[in-house]
Design a protein around this motif. Structure first.
Motif, PDB file in Angstrom:
ATOM      1  N   VAL A  13     -38.164  -9.442  68.479  1.00  0.00           N
ATOM      2  CA  VAL A  13     -37.186  -9.404  67.395  1.00  0.00           C
ATOM      3  C   VAL A  13     -36.090 -10.434  67.650  1.00  0.00           C
ATOM      4  O   VAL A  13     -35.619 -11.113  66.726  1.00  0.00           O
ATOM      5  CB  VAL A  13     -36.582  -7.992  67.260  1.00  0.00           C
ATOM      6  CG1 VAL A  13     -35.395  -7.990  66.294  1.00  0.00           C
ATOM      7  CG2 VAL A  13     -37.643  -7.014  66.780  1.00  0.00           C
TER       8      VAL A  13
ATOM      9  N   PRO B 190     -36.075   1.845  67.718  1.00  0.00           N
ATOM     10  CA  PRO B 190     -35.036   1.899  68.763  1.00  0.00           C
ATOM     11  C   PRO B 190     -34.391   3.271  68.891  1.00  0.00           C
ATOM     12  O   PRO B 190     -34.156   3.747  70.014  1.00  0.00           O
ATOM     13  CB  PRO B 190     -34.016   0.849  68.297  1.00  0.00           C
ATOM     14  CG  PRO B 190     -34.787  -0.090  67.454  1.00  0.00           C
ATOM     15  CD  PRO B 190     -35.814   0.750  66.761  1.00  0.00           C
TER      16      PRO B 190
ATOM     17  N   ALA C  92     -31.215  -5.716  68.474  1.00  0.00           N
ATOM     18  CA  ALA C  92     -32.145  -5.020  69.360  1.00  0.00           C
ATOM     19  C   ALA C  92     -32.223  -3.532  69.034  1.00  0.00           C
ATOM     20  O   ALA C  92     -33.256  -2.893  69.251  1.00  0.00           O
ATOM     21  CB  ALA C  92     -31.733  -5.221  70.816  1.00  0.00           C
ATOM     22  N   TYR C  93     -31.138  -2.968  68.496  1.00  0.00           N
ATOM     23  CA  TYR C  93     -31.124  -1.561  68.107  1.00  0.00           C
ATOM     24  C   TYR C  93     -31.217  -1.380  66.592  1.00  0.00           C
ATOM     25  O   TYR C  93     -31.001  -0.289  66.077  1.00  0.00           O
ATOM     26  CB  TYR C  93     -29.867  -0.883  68.639  1.00  0.00           C
ATOM     27  CG  TYR C  93     -29.944  -0.606  70.118  1.00  0.00           C
ATOM     28  CD1 TYR C  93     -30.601   0.523  70.599  1.00  0.00           C
ATOM     29  CD2 TYR C  93     -29.379  -1.492  71.035  1.00  0.00           C
ATOM     30  CE1 TYR C  93     -30.682   0.772  71.958  1.00  0.00           C
ATOM     31  CE2 TYR C  93     -29.469  -1.253  72.397  1.00  0.00           C
ATOM     32  CZ  TYR C  93     -30.117  -0.119  72.852  1.00  0.00           C
ATOM     33  OH  TYR C  93     -30.212   0.124  74.207  1.00  0.00           O
TER      34      TYR C  93
ATOM     35  N   SER D  58     -41.300  -4.248  72.056  1.00  0.00           N
ATOM     36  CA  SER D  58     -41.111  -4.285  70.608  1.00  0.00           C
ATOM     37  C   SER D  58     -39.877  -5.079  70.194  1.00  0.00           C
ATOM     38  O   SER D  58     -39.863  -5.704  69.122  1.00  0.00           O
ATOM     39  CB  SER D  58     -41.011  -2.863  70.053  1.00  0.00           C
ATOM     40  OG  SER D  58     -39.873  -2.199  70.578  1.00  0.00           O
ATOM     41  N   GLN D  59     -38.835  -5.071  71.024  1.00  0.00           N
ATOM     42  CA  GLN D  59     -37.573  -5.677  70.594  1.00  0.00           C
ATOM     43  C   GLN D  59     -37.347  -7.090  71.121  1.00  0.00           C
ATOM     44  O   GLN D  59     -36.588  -7.837  70.514  1.00  0.00           O
ATOM     45  CB  GLN D  59     -36.408  -4.776  71.022  1.00  0.00           C
ATOM     46  CG  GLN D  59     -36.461  -3.369  70.412  1.00  0.00           C
ATOM     47  CD  GLN D  59     -36.652  -3.387  68.914  1.00  0.00           C
ATOM     48  OE1 GLN D  59     -37.730  -3.093  68.410  1.00  0.00           O
ATOM     49  NE2 GLN D  59     -35.614  -3.752  68.190  1.00  0.00           N
TER      50      GLN D  59
ATOM     51  N   SER E 166     -35.921  -0.808  60.566  1.00  0.00           N
ATOM     52  CA  SER E 166     -35.716  -1.520  61.822  1.00  0.00           C
ATOM     53  C   SER E 166     -35.012  -0.658  62.862  1.00  0.00           C
ATOM     54  O   SER E 166     -35.064  -0.957  64.054  1.00  0.00           O
ATOM     55  CB  SER E 166     -34.890  -2.795  61.583  1.00  0.00           C
ATOM     56  OG  SER E 166     -35.540  -3.660  60.687  1.00  0.00           O
TER      57      SER E 166
END
Length: 300
Positions: free
Chosen positions: A109, A58, A45-46, A105-106, A54
């Motif tokens: 992911v 974040p 996520a980060y 956005s995450q 990527s």
């Protein structure tokens, strides 16, 4: 006496012992696999453990929510104020758009990419179950959101104490802020992960999550603005519209629970009945979203 290789029958075979042995070490089981999936998802996520690009979004979002908190602390100390110009839960509503960008956005992911690249069946080939997968992914996204919101609150708190503000007051309001952060990390996130799990396309997931959050917030703002009129308080009958927006729901609930905010623009749950209904809707939103996730992955 064995025959030379060229004179052996075609269907004869030779068994070679090359030393392979079965695994005899400890088996860590489902719990360990689920924790590992949670840790890997939280890092993803980060952008940790992934490519440099990527990490850009974040880290930018993290900086965007912390920088204003540092500026507020600097202004408070420089002007020798007796309290912070913005309360902890209110700060979270101020940076709500930035937090929503991170969520939109995450969340894909963590979920959409597994569907697109067909890695979900690989997870299920291990001891973890579909419920373990959903639990790990849901908890990872919620934890990522909570960390994002807790960071600026701690900056405000530490800065307030270093500036000589009242310890008891700041500690109590920090707790209010952390409660609000937990609610923000659960309610909007629960909806976002369901949307992300519905499509294997990350772009579609980002657009759908951001669209839902933005449109629902805009509708609430328009209806409340119309009902308020010119410099008048929002009537209690109009406060119910915030049930359409997860973010507005959390803001109104925390304002009423902790008696925060003032002025005609204050959003709040209307009375004791409003607190009960808003709490029930928040719980139903989280529980219902979790149930939908379980149903979604039972078909995979």
């Amino acid at each position: 006496m064995s025959l030379p290789p060229e004179t052996r029958p075609a269907d004869s075979g030779v068994i070679h012992d090359i030393g392979y042995r079965g695994y005899t070490g400890p088996r860590l089981g489902r719990a360990y696999a689920t924790r590992s999936l949670f840790t890997q998802s939280l890092r993803a996520a980060y952008g940790l453990g992934r490519s440099g690009k990527s990490k850009v979004l974040p880290m930018l979002v993290l900086g965007a929510v912390i920088a204003p908190a540092a500026i507020i602390v600097a202004i408070t100390v420089a002007t020798k104020r007796e309290d912070l110009p913005v309360d902890y839960p209110q700060y979270l509503s101020v940076v709500g758009l930035v937090v929503s960008i991170f969520l939109a956005s995450q969340a894909p992911v963590l979920l959409s990419r597994d569907l697109r690249y067909h890695t979900v069946p690989l997870y299920f080939s291990r001891p973890i179950t579909r419920a373990d997968y959903v639990r790990a992914k849901f908890a990872a996204m919620a934890t990522a959101q909570l960390l994002l919101m807790a960071a600026p609150l701690l900056v405000l708190y530490v800065g307030a104490l270093l500036g000589g503000l009242d310890f008891g007051h700041e500690s109590a309001h920090l707790v209010y802020g952390l409660v609000a952060a937990v609610l923000y990390a659960l309610v909007p996130t629960s909806v976002a992960v369901v949307i992300a799990a519905a499509t294997p396309r990350r772009g579609f997931g980002v657009a759908a999550i951001m669209g839902y959050l933005a449109v629902s917030t805009a509708v609430v703002g328009i209806v409340v603005g119309i009902s308020r009129g010119v410099s008048s308080a929002v009537p209690d009958s109009a406060q119910w519209i915030v049930l359409l927006s997860p973010g507005a729901l959390v803001e109104s609930l925390t304002n009423q629970l902790f008696d925060l905010g003032s002025g005609p623009e204050r959003m709040h749950a209307p009375g004791a009945l409003g607190v009960a209904v808003f709490t029930a809707v928040a719980v139903a939103m989280v529980a219902g979203s979790y149930a939908l996730l379980l149903r979604r992955y039972r078909r995979i």
